[in-house]
Design a protein around this motif. Structure first.
Motif, PDB file in Angstrom:
ATOM      1  N   MET A 239      -6.204   8.591 -31.277  1.00 32.23           N
ATOM      2  CA  MET A 239      -5.944   9.095 -30.038  1.00 32.23           C
ATOM      3  C   MET A 239      -6.483  10.486 -29.861  1.00 32.23           C
ATOM      4  O   MET A 239      -6.477  11.453 -30.793  1.00 32.23           O
ATOM      5  N   THR A 240      -6.474  10.997 -28.706  1.00 32.19           N
ATOM      6  CA  THR A 240      -7.106  12.281 -28.388  1.00 32.19           C
ATOM      7  C   THR A 240      -5.925  13.194 -28.262  1.00 32.19           C
ATOM      8  O   THR A 240      -4.963  13.037 -27.769  1.00 32.19           O
ATOM      9  N   GLN A 241      -6.092  14.778 -28.773  1.00 33.78           N
ATOM     10  CA  GLN A 241      -4.955  15.470 -28.717  1.00 33.78           C
ATOM     11  C   GLN A 241      -5.171  16.309 -27.428  1.00 33.78           C
ATOM     12  O   GLN A 241      -6.414  16.600 -26.866  1.00 33.78           O
ATOM     13  N   PHE A 242      -4.002  16.850 -26.650  1.00 32.71           N
ATOM     14  CA  PHE A 242      -4.173  17.587 -25.412  1.00 32.71           C
ATOM     15  C   PHE A 242      -3.133  18.928 -25.841  1.00 32.71           C
ATOM     16  O   PHE A 242      -2.099  18.696 -26.396  1.00 32.71           O
ATOM     17  N   MET A 243      -3.590  20.073 -25.385  1.00 34.11           N
ATOM     18  CA  MET A 243      -2.834  21.130 -25.269  1.00 34.11           C
ATOM     19  C   MET A 243      -2.653  21.404 -23.712  1.00 34.11           C
ATOM     20  O   MET A 243      -3.561  21.697 -23.305  1.00 34.11           O
TER      21      MET A 243
ATOM     22  N   ALA B  93      13.057  15.832 -22.728  1.00 34.03           N
ATOM     23  CA  ALA B  93      12.791  15.099 -21.405  1.00 34.03           C
ATOM     24  C   ALA B  93      11.477  14.222 -21.519  1.00 34.03           C
ATOM     25  O   ALA B  93      11.428  13.250 -21.163  1.00 34.03           O
ATOM     26  N   ASP B  94      10.574  15.108 -22.017  1.00 32.99           N
ATOM     27  CA  ASP B  94       9.412  14.599 -22.173  1.00 32.99           C
ATOM     28  C   ASP B  94       9.274  13.356 -23.297  1.00 32.99           C
ATOM     29  O   ASP B  94       8.692  12.122 -23.059  1.00 32.99           O
ATOM     30  N   LEU B  95       9.975  13.443 -24.558  1.00 32.27           N
ATOM     31  CA  LEU B  95       9.999  12.416 -25.482  1.00 32.27           C
ATOM     32  C   LEU B  95      10.926  11.305 -24.817  1.00 32.27           C
ATOM     33  O   LEU B  95      10.481  10.171 -25.618  1.00 32.27           O
ATOM     34  N   ASP B  96      11.784  11.471 -24.246  1.00 31.45           N
ATOM     35  CA  ASP B  96      12.705  10.197 -23.798  1.00 31.45           C
ATOM     36  C   ASP B  96      11.888   9.376 -23.073  1.00 31.45           C
ATOM     37  O   ASP B  96      11.959   8.082 -22.734  1.00 31.45           O
ATOM     38  N   ILE B  97      10.725   9.824 -22.245  1.00 28.38           N
ATOM     39  CA  ILE B  97       9.706   8.634 -21.430  1.00 28.38           C
ATOM     40  C   ILE B  97       8.307   8.783 -22.013  1.00 28.38           C
ATOM     41  O   ILE B  97       7.523   7.945 -21.340  1.00 28.38           O
ATOM     42  N   GLU B  98       8.009   9.328 -22.879  1.00 22.48           N
ATOM     43  CA  GLU B  98       6.742   9.329 -23.300  1.00 22.48           C
ATOM     44  C   GLU B  98       5.876   8.013 -23.783  1.00 22.48           C
ATOM     45  O   GLU B  98       4.649   7.858 -23.147  1.00 22.48           O
ATOM     46  N   LYS B  99       6.633   7.239 -24.219  1.00 19.26           N
ATOM     47  CA  LYS B  99       6.174   5.876 -24.526  1.00 19.26           C
ATOM     48  C   LYS B  99       5.857   5.076 -23.491  1.00 19.26           C
ATOM     49  O   LYS B  99       4.934   4.309 -23.378  1.00 19.26           O
ATOM     50  N   ASP B 100       6.301   5.246 -21.892  1.00 21.54           N
ATOM     51  CA  ASP B 100       5.875   4.544 -21.027  1.00 21.54           C
ATOM     52  C   ASP B 100       4.309   5.006 -20.725  1.00 21.54           C
ATOM     53  O   ASP B 100       3.978   4.165 -19.876  1.00 21.54           O
ATOM     54  N   GLU B 101       3.970   6.050 -21.093  1.00 24.33           N
ATOM     55  CA  GLU B 101       2.461   6.319 -20.643  1.00 24.33           C
ATOM     56  C   GLU B 101       1.669   6.499 -22.097  1.00 24.33           C
ATOM     57  O   GLU B 101       0.512   6.816 -21.939  1.00 24.33           O
TER      58      GLU B 101
ATOM     59  N   PHE C  45       4.254  13.609 -27.562  1.00 25.77           N
ATOM     60  CA  PHE C  45       4.469  15.108 -27.701  1.00 25.77           C
ATOM     61  C   PHE C  45       4.739  15.502 -29.106  1.00 25.77           C
ATOM     62  O   PHE C  45       6.012  15.156 -29.584  1.00 25.77           O
ATOM     63  N   LYS C  46       3.815  16.107 -29.664  1.00 22.49           N
ATOM     64  CA  LYS C  46       4.034  16.505 -31.080  1.00 22.49           C
ATOM     65  C   LYS C  46       4.961  18.195 -31.260  1.00 22.49           C
ATOM     66  O   LYS C  46       5.582  17.994 -32.091  1.00 22.49           O
ATOM     67  N   ARG C  47       4.736  18.894 -30.279  1.00 21.26           N
ATOM     68  CA  ARG C  47       5.188  20.064 -30.484  1.00 21.26           C
ATOM     69  C   ARG C  47       5.231  20.966 -29.460  1.00 21.26           C
ATOM     70  O   ARG C  47       4.256  20.907 -28.645  1.00 21.26           O
ATOM     71  N   ALA C  48       6.235  22.053 -29.097  1.00 19.21           N
ATOM     72  CA  ALA C  48       6.200  22.797 -27.813  1.00 19.21           C
ATOM     73  C   ALA C  48       6.472  24.073 -28.465  1.00 19.21           C
ATOM     74  O   ALA C  48       7.210  24.384 -29.401  1.00 19.21           O
ATOM     75  N   TRP C  49       5.669  25.183 -27.831  1.00 15.24           N
ATOM     76  CA  TRP C  49       6.066  26.549 -28.267  1.00 15.24           C
ATOM     77  C   TRP C  49       6.362  27.327 -26.563  1.00 15.24           C
ATOM     78  O   TRP C  49       5.855  26.778 -25.636  1.00 15.24           O
ATOM     79  N   ALA C  50       7.096  28.545 -26.794  1.00 18.65           N
ATOM     80  CA  ALA C  50       6.962  29.353 -25.646  1.00 18.65           C
ATOM     81  C   ALA C  50       7.099  30.830 -25.790  1.00 18.65           C
ATOM     82  O   ALA C  50       7.684  31.297 -26.918  1.00 18.65           O
ATOM     83  N   ASP C  51       6.723  31.516 -25.067  1.00 17.66           N
ATOM     84  CA  ASP C  51       6.996  33.046 -24.704  1.00 17.66           C
ATOM     85  C   ASP C  51       7.830  33.235 -23.406  1.00 17.66           C
ATOM     86  O   ASP C  51       7.472  33.179 -22.338  1.00 17.66           O
ATOM     87  N   PRO C  52       8.849  33.631 -23.879  1.00 18.38           N
ATOM     88  CA  PRO C  52       9.990  33.867 -22.810  1.00 18.38           C
ATOM     89  C   PRO C  52       9.602  35.043 -22.151  1.00 18.38           C
ATOM     90  O   PRO C  52       9.803  35.025 -20.617  1.00 18.38           O
ATOM     91  N   GLU C  53       8.927  36.137 -22.493  1.00 19.10           N
ATOM     92  CA  GLU C  53       8.524  37.249 -21.698  1.00 19.10           C
ATOM     93  C   GLU C  53       7.408  36.906 -20.765  1.00 19.10           C
ATOM     94  O   GLU C  53       7.390  37.592 -19.623  1.00 19.10           O
ATOM     95  N   SER C  54       6.487  36.234 -21.276  1.00 15.52           N
ATOM     96  CA  SER C  54       5.324  35.936 -20.090  1.00 15.52           C
ATOM     97  C   SER C  54       5.687  34.548 -19.277  1.00 15.52           C
ATOM     98  O   SER C  54       4.896  34.431 -18.392  1.00 15.52           O
TER      99      SER C  54
END
Length: 82
Positions: free
Chosen positions: A1-5, A25-33, A37-46
């Motif tokens: 499968m292809t990876q996406f960011m 929320a993504d994990l709960d429905i990801e199998k439908d498509e 989703f492997k991982r998530a990161w966030a920068d609260p400041e930006s």
């Protein structure tokens, strides 16, 4: 499968708990498509959030995010990784 960011903008001040809830929320429905989703990161400041997934298409990634209530602003195929 292809990876996406994918990238979400405008999530200023996001907390670790809010990031976990959005990711779940993504994990709960990801199998439908056929997405994982492997991982998530966030920068609260930006207000920028990044998600790494494996999926059949960018459109499948976007459909999951839309259904989960947080449409991505950008979805990029990642053809190479090490």
């Amino acid at each position: 499968m292809t990876q996406f960011m994918d990238v979400h903008h405008g999530m200023n001040g996001i907390t670790a708990d809010q990031l976990q809830q959005a990711h779940q929320a993504d994990l709960d429905i990801e199998k439908d498509e056929g997405v994982h989703f492997k991982r998530a990161w966030a920068d609260p400041e930006s207000g920028t959030v990044y998600c790494l997934s494996e999926a059949p298409s960018a459109e499948a990634v976007q459909r999951v995010h839309e259904r989960a209530g947080h449409r991505a602003d950008e979805v990029h195929e990642v053809p190479l990784s090490i």
